[in-house]
Design a protein around this motif. Structure first.
Motif, PDB file in Angstrom:
ATOM      1  N   GLY A 102      39.743  39.870  30.508  1.00 42.49           N
ATOM      2  CA  GLY A 102      39.837  38.821  31.512  1.00 42.49           C
ATOM      3  C   GLY A 102      38.869  39.079  32.642  1.00 42.49           C
ATOM      4  O   GLY A 102      38.360  40.196  32.804  1.00 42.49           O
ATOM      5  N   ASP A 123      37.966  37.174  25.348  1.00 39.11           N
ATOM      6  CA  ASP A 123      37.256  35.962  25.741  1.00 39.11           C
ATOM      7  C   ASP A 123      36.009  35.821  24.867  1.00 39.11           C
ATOM      8  O   ASP A 123      35.609  36.759  24.162  1.00 39.11           O
ATOM      9  N   ASP A 140      43.679  35.798  35.697  1.00 34.38           N
ATOM     10  CA  ASP A 140      43.832  36.663  34.528  1.00 34.38           C
ATOM     11  C   ASP A 140      44.641  37.916  34.857  1.00 34.38           C
ATOM     12  O   ASP A 140      45.082  38.619  33.939  1.00 34.38           O
ATOM     13  N   LYS A 200      46.876  32.626  28.268  1.00 34.24           N
ATOM     14  CA  LYS A 200      46.575  33.942  27.700  1.00 34.24           C
ATOM     15  C   LYS A 200      47.778  34.866  27.834  1.00 34.24           C
ATOM     16  O   LYS A 200      48.084  35.654  26.922  1.00 34.24           O
ATOM     17  N   THR A 247      39.414  31.003  24.146  1.00 32.82           N
ATOM     18  CA  THR A 247      38.280  30.430  24.862  1.00 32.82           C
ATOM     19  C   THR A 247      38.599  29.029  25.338  1.00 32.82           C
ATOM     20  O   THR A 247      39.497  28.366  24.811  1.00 32.82           O
TER      21      THR A 247
END
Length: 900
Positions: free
Chosen positions: A619, A330, A624, A601, A544
């Motif tokens: 995450g 991230d 996540d 992701k 992002t």
């Protein structure tokens, strides 16, 4: 038709409910049908079964067989010490099993974290009256009352709402609270529907009444929970390699033992003597200390990593991180500080730079007051007082705007807030309606591309002027300038409202107050960490939710991107990619993902794994968790992360800092190298333990080394030095080499050759030489029988045992590096290794010179000159190994020269 499309009466009718809620009897009936409103844990393997598995794998079964044979031999021929041997082997099995079980007892506790996010008590309408109930008693059709500070207990359709705003941060990662209402909505996903409240979210403002339509595992929260529980979590590379190594060594030991049993039978050895011979062969070839050494080495590495703010939850993750070829990271809070501040304004036709902290810099705060008023009032923050201290809670971006407005614009009388047009991903802006001294006024902020087209005028030097094409072009250039500096750009606008304005007419004919550039500064240490990743051959990919230009600017600032044209993929593009397209895209040397969601992701992680990469992924939100579990190593944020993310991860960053990941990678690489070091050390002793049994069978001599003495070496004298090798510090060049290939094995032919043909052979020569030398000093001649209790025999076996121990001391020193000279590695820098050598020698002395040691291990005291004779053998081992290392260094230098 989905419940989001229904009107309030239709929604109530569809669930056979009413404005007064359900009756108690009907609610109990439905609870029996739908079950309790809780996240159910999928039944896992019982602990007792997991414990039992540690004693029934192939490695353990082989030792059980050896113990059973020893007990059977004691039964048929008592008094030969076979019972002691059997109990010793059982102890080895129990020790290995206990360590392995403890290592495995790191199962994920994600469901417990999910349950803690659900409230215990809720207010619901039953029989037309409000009452407090346990959250697990809710059923579809119940009406619940929610207000500020409540957690949402189930998936609900709003019936009515007053200023209701909810935080979906634990579900979507979106930090900005979302407005909710009871109007029938469009066909949107549950997370985006404005008339739904979802389990696990929380109410940050307002109050309302909602109709429960899904409970427990049927909620969106429950679906995430099920995905987290059932998501694939395969064994780590180290676990797979240790399992392979254990099977290989166990099969090798069994095969050699069986072969030599048959050879002994062909040579005419008595059955019981031959059986002892076979058991000795098996035990000598099984490195009993391997699994405890690996586990303890990993545990020590976790302690070192914890001191560097990387908390390891699963021991094998230590080594897995060292094998990582890609890190998916991230941006906010990991590469940056997650402390936002307004750094640049474009207002009245000019750019204004602001300090990160300190006093106001704008000299004309009164003239620019419209911009500061928008920043001050257009937000969803809450102001609280705790222990006499005033604080502003909410989205860090909005906090930065309010702080800037108060610092630059001074104090202002608060306007009464009337209503709000909430932010959403389609509008990309939010507006608030206020009552001011001169009437109603609307404040608006959002992405420039969403706000500027609604503006017909803008704040200029001489007041408000038309927003013509020339000014729009300068705005676009100012926006690009800010984004190019890594700033998040927002447009701020306002409009005095006529009394007749309402609905869609509110956000029209706005006056642009200016552009605001908000900075989230990169962490100072990240640039160096990125450089180390490049040297180490590790690819870093940023994922992002920011604008592509901002993401690229930050990536350049921290050194993630160095080329002229990195590949930047947005969430919209990613959504249209096929699996093969994504895998081809990931071949780009520098790649960023912008405007992506947490569920995307997971797609990137899976695509990288299909390409054969070892993936580490970061995450922080509930959503996540599947990606963290799917990655080879999931890394959760310790400060900004949710409980669910932390429980689903293998590693938790206590400081949310990317640089800590890189330091942990270095430790992980050191762990793998250290495991190979002590594997070489442990396997080396197999040869001097095996050769005495071959000599016993083929040369018809007394057995030079007993099985109990073998166990004393493997689980006694060798253990601490092996752990000392496991505690070696990372090599200075460790992060200047590429990640090891997936095909690389812990047990390789060069390692076996070094352990068996160089180190092990030197030790075997020393052990057998001391055995025969002590026998010769005692007057023994070849062919002369020796009883097991004969003092000379006990002294000779003790000498063989002692010689192997002394050789292992020399061995552990040369094993500190597979290629560097002992002069370079020296004796310093590893206190545990030095203490291990001291303890190793002390144990050997206790076994040889103390009565309990002599009785248990069948030894007798040695004369002092026997120890002196061992030293030349130890020196010879060091010299031979130094010559081998010199050849390796020359070969490496020649290869490097040819590659240049």
């Amino acid at each position: 038709m989905h419940i989001t499309h229904l009107s309030v009466p239709e929604a109530l009718a569809g669930l056979h409910s009413s404005d007064g809620g359900l009756g108690t009897a009907e609610a109990e009936r439905r609870r029996g049908e739908y079950g309790p409103n809780r996240i159910e844990r999928i039944r896992g393997e019982p602990l007792w079964l997991r414990l039992a598995r540690q004693f029934t794998h192939f490695f353990a079964l082989l030792l059980w067989l050896a113990a059973a044979l020893a007990f059977f031999a004691e039964y048929r021929d008592p008094g030969q010490g076979m019972a002691t041997l059997g109990w010793a082997i059982v102890g080895v099995i129990l020790l290995n099993g206990a360590f392995s079980f403890w290592q495995g007892y790191q199962a994920s506790q994600a469901m417990a974290a999910l349950n803690r996010l659900l409230p215990n008590q809720v207010t619901t309408l039953r029989d037309g009256r409000a009452c407090r109930l346990a959250a697990d008693r809710l059923v579809p059709g119940d009406l619940v009352l929610v207000q500020e500070g409540d957690s949402v207990p189930a998936d609900c359709r709003l019936i009515e709402a007053t200023g209701l705003r909810v935080s979906l941060a634990t579900l979507t990662g979106e930090s900005l609270p979302q407005a909710r209402n009871g109007e029938a909505g469009e066909d949107l996903p549950p997370f985006a529907a404005t008339n739904l409240l979802l389990a696990g979210s929380s109410v940050v403002a307002g109050h309302g009444r909602a109709l429960v339509f899904a409970t427990g595992m049927r909620t969106e929260f429950g679906k995430i929970a099920r995905l987290t529980q059932t998501g694939g979590e395969g064994p780590s590379p180290l676990q797979r390699e240790i399992a392979r190594l254990s099977r290989l060594l166990a099969l090798l030991a069994l095969g050699i033992g069986t072969l030599f049993f048959l050879i002994g039978h062909a040579l005419g050895l008595p059955f019981w003597q031959n059986l002892i011979f076979a058991i000795g062969i098996i035990v000598a070839n099984v490195p009993e200390g391997l699994l405890p050494s690996v586990t303890l080495a990993l545990a020590m590495a976790t302690q070192r990593m914890a001191r560097q703010n990387a908390l390891i939850r699963h021991l094998p993750a230590v080594e897995t991180l060292g094998a990582a070829t890609v890190i998916c990271t991230d941006k906010t809070g990991t590469l940056t500080l997650n402390h936002m501040s307004v750094r640049r304004l474009y207002v009245a036709g000019r750019l204004v730079d602001l300090p990160r902290t300190g006093e106001a810099r704008t000299a004309d705060g009164e003239r620019l007051r419209p911009l500061f008023d928008v920043a001050r009032h257009c937000h969803g923050l809450r102001e609280v007082t705790d222990a006499g201290r005033h604080a502003v809670l909410g989205d860090p971006m909005e906090v930065a705007l309010v702080e800037m407005a108060r610092r630059e614009g001074g104090d202002a009388a608060p306007y009464r807030r009337l209503d709000e047009l909430p932010f959403d991903t389609s509008r990309r802006r939010m507006s608030t309606l206020h009552q001011g001294p001169e009437g109603r006024i609307l404040y608006c902020k959002g992405a420039p591309e969403a706000v500027v087209p609604l503006c017909g005028r803008m704040l200029a030097t001489d007041g408000v002027e038309p927003l013509g094409e020339a000014r729009r072009e300068r705005l676009r250039q100012a926006q690009e300038d800010m984004a190019g500096r890594g700033l998040r750009v927002l447009a701020l606008a306002w409009r005095p409202l006529p009394d007749s304005a309402s609905g869609d007419e509110l956000e029209r004919e706005l006056i642009l107050a200016g552009l605001v550039g908000i900075e989230d500064p990169p962490r100072a240490e990240v640039a160096e960490a990125m450089r180390r990743c490049r040297e180490a051959g590790i690819k870093v990919i940023m994922l992002t939710g920011d604008h592509p230009v901002t993401a690229t600017a930050i990536a350049r600032e921290v050194g993630l991107v160095t080329g002229a044209e990195p590949r930047v993929i947005t969430g919209g593009e990613l959504q249209r990619f096929s699996e093969s397209q994504l895998q081809f895209a990931l071949e780009a040397p520098e790649i960023l993902f912008a405007r992506v969601s947490a569920d995307q992701k997971l797609l990137v992680v899976e695509a990288l794994q299909r390409k054969g990469q070892v993936v580490a992924a970061t995450g922080d939100g509930v959503n996540d968790a599947p990606a963290l579990k799917r990655a080879d190593i999931g890394i959760a944020m310790g400060i900004g992360g949710t409980d669910v993310a932390r429980q689903a991860a293998d590693m938790v960053l206590l400081d949310d800092n990317f640089a800590s990941i890189v330091r942990a990678v270095e430790e992980g690489r050191a762990v793998y190298a250290n495991i190979r070091k002590f594997l070489t050390y442990i396997l080396s002793s197999n040869v001097p333990e095996l050769v005495p049994y071959l000599a016993f069978a083929l040369l018809r001599i007394p057995l030079p080394l007993t099985i109990v003495q073998i166990l004393a070496i493997d689980l006694g004298t060798d253990m601490l030095p092996a752990l000392g090798l496991g505690a070696e510090r990372p090599h200075p060049q460790g992060m200047r080499r590429p990640p090891r290939p997936r095909s690389e094995r812990l047990l390789s032919w060069p390692l076996l050759g070094r352990a068996y043909l160089v180190l092990g052979l030197c030790e075997a020569v020393a052990g057998m030489s001391l055995f025969f030398l002590v026998l010769h000093w005692g007057g023994w001649e070849y062919g002369m029988p020796l009883a097991l209790g004969d003092p000379l025999y006990r002294q000779a076996t003790g000498a063989c045992f002692a010689a192997i121990v002394v050789m292992q001391v020399a061995n552990v020193l040369v094993c500190r590096s597979p290629s560097e000279s002992l002069l370079a590695t020296g004796l310093r820098g590893n206190r545990l290794l030095l203490w291990g050598i001291v303890v190793e020698l002390a144990l050997a002395l206790a076994i040889i010179y103390t009565p309990p040691g002599q009785i248990l291990f069948g030894t007798a005291a040695l004369p002092a000159h026997a120890w002196l004779v061992m030293l030349p053998f130890a020196a010879a081992l060091i010299v031979v190994e130094e010559l081998r290392k010199r050849a390796v260094r020359r070969q490496g230098a020649n290869l490097a020269a040819r590659s240049r």
